[in-house]
Design a protein around this motif. Structure first.
Motif: not given
Length: 226
Positions: A95-110
């Motif tokens: 992170a270059l700054s205070s950052t927020e992310v949502i983690a999506h399961s790789i299964r949702d991509l596959e």
């Protein structure tokens, strides 16, 4: 070989969960918050998730065995990062700054059976990443130094610019060395080129990281030579 300037890897913590409904099914997504300079994942880690940036800025880098590094990309709100290669993350991400992310399961991509809408969005993001890499290869191979920097500034203006009177203002979340490593230039050349754009009155600097775009049309023309 993985090389890090951090003495100890501090994994981001899941600070909250989101419950959404998709075709009657409840899907849980983890929200993670990172402090500046905190790693989201490391090169070679098993890729169990891809990450959607909701605030802040991420930096993706690849470190060579001799210690040199290449900045691969910057992740802004709306971007999805962490697509795997052979089941692993092929870059480091911090992170270059205070950052927020949502983690999506790789299964949702596959597989799209559980959440077809999310699956399609992740596939579209992966295709967008491929297109962006192709554009970057063209920029590195065919554009001059001033065209590269103009392209970079124009792209950041479009992503994070805010009105400032008749002009547009944005902040560099990264240092000059990051820009140089991303554009395949030296830090000194980046600094000289930014100074040149300022002297041409295309941009103004409020401080080292605060940019005001004074002439968007001229900057666009410079970034996109005929």
């Amino acid at each position: 070989m993985y090389i890090s300037n951090q003495k100890e890897f501090e994994a981001p913590q899941a600070t909250a969960t989101l419950q959404i409904k998709c075709r009657g099914a409840s899907v849980t997504m983890r929200v993670r918050k990172l402090k500046p300079a905190q790693n989201l994942f490391r090169e070679g880690d098993d890729a169990r998730h891809v990450y959607e940036v909701t605030s802040g800025v991420l930096r993706l880098i690849k470190v060579l065995e001799d210690g040199r590094r290449q900045v691969i990309a910057f992740g802004y709100p709306g971007d999805i990062v962490g697509f795997p290669q052979d089941g692993c993350h092929y870059t480091e991400c911090d992170a270059l700054s205070s950052t927020e992310v949502i983690a999506h399961s790789i299964r949702d991509l596959e597989c799209g059976e559980r959440n077809p809408e999310l699956h399609q969005r992740l596939v579209n993001a992966a295709l967008k990443e491929i297109s962006a890499m192709q554009d970057r290869f063209m920029m590195l191979g065919r554009k001059s130094a001033v065209e590269k920097v103009a392209s970079f500034i124009f792209a950041l203006m479009e992503r994070s610019g805010k009105p400032l009177g008749a002009y547009t203002h944005f902040e560099f979340p990264m240092v000059r060395a990051d820009i140089a490593d991303f554009l395949g230039m030296t830090t000194e050349t980046v600094s000289r080129t930014v100074t040149s754009l300022r002297k041409q009155k295309m941009i103004a600097l409020r401080n080292a990281n605060s940019v005001v775009v004074l002439n968007e049309d001229a900057l666009y023309d410079l970034a996109n030579p005929a």
